[in-house]
Design a protein around this motif. Structure first.
Motif, PDB file in Angstrom:
ATOM      1  N   ASP A 182       0.826  -1.211   0.000  1.00 39.54           N
ATOM      2  CA  ASP A 182       0.000   0.000   0.000  1.00 39.54           C
ATOM      3  C   ASP A 182       0.862   1.263   0.000  1.00 39.54           C
ATOM      4  O   ASP A 182       0.589   2.225  -0.729  1.00 39.54           O
ATOM      5  N   GLN A 183       1.934   1.277   0.801  1.00 37.52           N
ATOM      6  CA  GLN A 183       2.765   2.483   0.907  1.00 37.52           C
ATOM      7  C   GLN A 183       3.505   2.802  -0.382  1.00 37.52           C
ATOM      8  O   GLN A 183       3.711   3.983  -0.704  1.00 37.52           O
ATOM      9  N   VAL A 184       3.901   1.783  -1.122  1.00 34.10           N
ATOM     10  CA  VAL A 184       4.651   2.042  -2.355  1.00 34.10           C
ATOM     11  C   VAL A 184       3.718   2.459  -3.494  1.00 34.10           C
ATOM     12  O   VAL A 184       4.177   2.933  -4.545  1.00 34.10           O
ATOM     13  N   GLY A 185       2.414   2.300  -3.288  1.00 32.51           N
ATOM     14  CA  GLY A 185       1.439   2.814  -4.238  1.00 32.51           C
ATOM     15  C   GLY A 185       1.349   2.063  -5.549  1.00 32.51           C
ATOM     16  O   GLY A 185       0.931   2.632  -6.565  1.00 32.51           O
ATOM     17  N   VAL A 186       1.696   0.799  -5.557  1.00 34.76           N
ATOM     18  CA  VAL A 186       1.647   0.020  -6.795  1.00 34.76           C
ATOM     19  C   VAL A 186       0.212  -0.415  -7.081  1.00 34.76           C
ATOM     20  O   VAL A 186      -0.528  -0.804  -6.182  1.00 34.76           O
ATOM     21  N   ARG A 187      -0.174  -0.322  -8.359  1.00 34.47           N
ATOM     22  CA  ARG A 187      -1.555  -0.564  -8.749  1.00 34.47           C
ATOM     23  C   ARG A 187      -1.669  -1.746  -9.703  1.00 34.47           C
ATOM     24  O   ARG A 187      -0.680  -2.141 -10.335  1.00 34.47           O
ATOM     25  N   ARG A 203       9.764  -3.343 -17.517  1.00 34.15           N
ATOM     26  CA  ARG A 203       9.671  -2.044 -16.865  1.00 34.15           C
ATOM     27  C   ARG A 203       9.401  -2.229 -15.369  1.00 34.15           C
ATOM     28  O   ARG A 203       8.664  -3.144 -14.970  1.00 34.15           O
ATOM     29  N   VAL A 204       9.953  -1.353 -14.551  1.00 30.11           N
ATOM     30  CA  VAL A 204       9.719  -1.379 -13.109  1.00 30.11           C
ATOM     31  C   VAL A 204       8.992  -0.096 -12.705  1.00 30.11           C
ATOM     32  O   VAL A 204       9.505   1.002 -12.906  1.00 30.11           O
ATOM     33  N   ASP A 205       7.785  -0.235 -12.152  1.00 28.26           N
ATOM     34  CA  ASP A 205       7.009   0.925 -11.726  1.00 28.26           C
ATOM     35  C   ASP A 205       7.229   1.282 -10.259  1.00 28.26           C
ATOM     36  O   ASP A 205       7.114   2.445  -9.865  1.00 28.26           O
ATOM     37  N   ALA A 206       7.489   0.275  -9.429  1.00 26.91           N
ATOM     38  CA  ALA A 206       7.690   0.482  -7.997  1.00 26.91           C
ATOM     39  C   ALA A 206       8.601  -0.625  -7.488  1.00 26.91           C
ATOM     40  O   ALA A 206       8.741  -1.674  -8.132  1.00 26.91           O
ATOM     41  N   ALA A 207       9.227  -0.397  -6.322  1.00 22.32           N
ATOM     42  CA  ALA A 207      10.188  -1.381  -5.818  1.00 22.32           C
ATOM     43  C   ALA A 207      10.178  -1.432  -4.302  1.00 22.32           C
ATOM     44  O   ALA A 207       9.962  -0.422  -3.631  1.00 22.32           O
ATOM     45  N   LEU A 208      10.443  -2.613  -3.785  1.00 21.83           N
ATOM     46  CA  LEU A 208      10.540  -2.846  -2.345  1.00 21.83           C
ATOM     47  C   LEU A 208      11.907  -3.438  -2.021  1.00 21.83           C
ATOM     48  O   LEU A 208      12.360  -4.376  -2.685  1.00 21.83           O
TER      49      LEU A 208
END
Length: 297
Positions: free
Chosen positions: A131-136, A200-205
């Motif tokens: 949730d915090q990283v905002g990935v959809r 492609r990478v949109d968000a990362a943990l």
């Protein structure tokens, strides 16, 4: 009762198995006869004195926050649970024969105590950072250090939400990660280019704290789309460090729903007797875990 304790901060050798007074359930709490306790990185980080802002303690202190067991005391004001119920949840000093829980849920059918003990903090953390990283749905999430408990949960929860996942892990865990629905590659030299070839990478943990924050920002193009649970230096790069839990009751309820639907399964890599808690911490700190480690009572 027997309980794992430490009187000073330090390495695994500061852990002691002692005889201690039994805790009791106060208002809004329950006590369980612990059957198994989850082994989490926060346990040894607290033992070392690393994360005391989020987890203030007074020495001497117990160890552990996750447990599964049998309810044997119900505090004032608690409804919906009875003595004898099998529950899993979060509390304090759970490496012990008895522990008080502040959040809990009934164990999903078919789970052993050892399996159930591995879920509470892991699922709460996974839900929180997704949730915090905002990935959809429709986007791609890169998970660095994906084969442990939190990573295993993140991969499965993300896939259930329609989020594509690229993961990095050790060479021996590649098939495991692919089995959880991820495009997988190894860490080490050249890992950034290997990730780029996967998409492609949109968000990362960052789940392992292996010094990759700069590269994760480079891959996403935006430090706001990177979250770390393991690198205290992440804010230096504009990246959020997530170390404070959200709603544990909500996470437990969601874990139970996902398990019941067959959408979440985190294997127990190894179970340790209570007297071998120090060995559990050594192995947890070494990394390369596939799934969860637990202490059994």
């Amino acid at each position: 009762m027997r309980k794992v304790n430490f009187a000073e901060f330090g390495g695994p050798d500061v852990l002691r198995l002692i005889d201690a007074e039994e805790p009791h359930a106060g208002p809004g709490r329950i006590r369980v006869a612990v059957r198994a306790a989850g082994v989490n990185p926060v346990d040894w980080r607290v033992r070392e004195g690393q994360v005391l802002g989020a987890h203030p303690i007074e020495l001497p202190a117990g160890v552990g926050q996750d447990a599964a067991g049998v309810v044997d005391e119900v505090g004032e004001g608690v409804d919906g649970v009875e003595i004898g119920d099998h529950v899993f949840g979060e509390g304090s000093s759970t490496y012990a024969e008895f522990a008080v829980l502040s959040a809990w849920a009934r164990m999903p059918e078919g789970l052993t105590f050892e399996e159930a003990a591995g879920y509470p903090s892991v699922v709460e953390t996974a839900l929180r950072v997704i949730d915090q990283v905002g990935v959809r749905p429709g986007e791609t999430l890169l998970v660095s250090g994906a084969s442990g408990g939190v990573g295993s949960a993140v991969l499965q929860i993300a896939r259930d939400r329609g989020i594509a996942v690229i993961s990095t892990g050790g060479a021996s865990n590649q098939d495991y990660l692919r089995g959880l629905g991820a495009l997988a590659t190894t860490y080490g030299a050249g890992w950034v280019e290997r990730v780029r070839r996967l998409g492609r990478v949109d968000a990362a943990l960052d789940l392992a704290g292996s010094g990759v924050i700069r590269e994760l920002v480079e891959l996403t193009g935006d430090p706001r789309r990177v979250v770390s649970i393991a690198d205290l230096g992440a804010p230096e790069f504009g990246v959020r460090f997530s170390g404070v839990a959200g709603s544990v009751p909500e996470a437990l309820a969601e874990a139970a729903r996902l398990i019941a639907r067959g959408k979440l399964n985190i294997p127990v890599e190894k179970a340790y007797p209570l007297a071998e808690a120090a060995a559990a911490h050594v192995d947890s700190q070494a990394g390369h875990t596939r799934g969860r480690r637990v202490v059994v009572i």
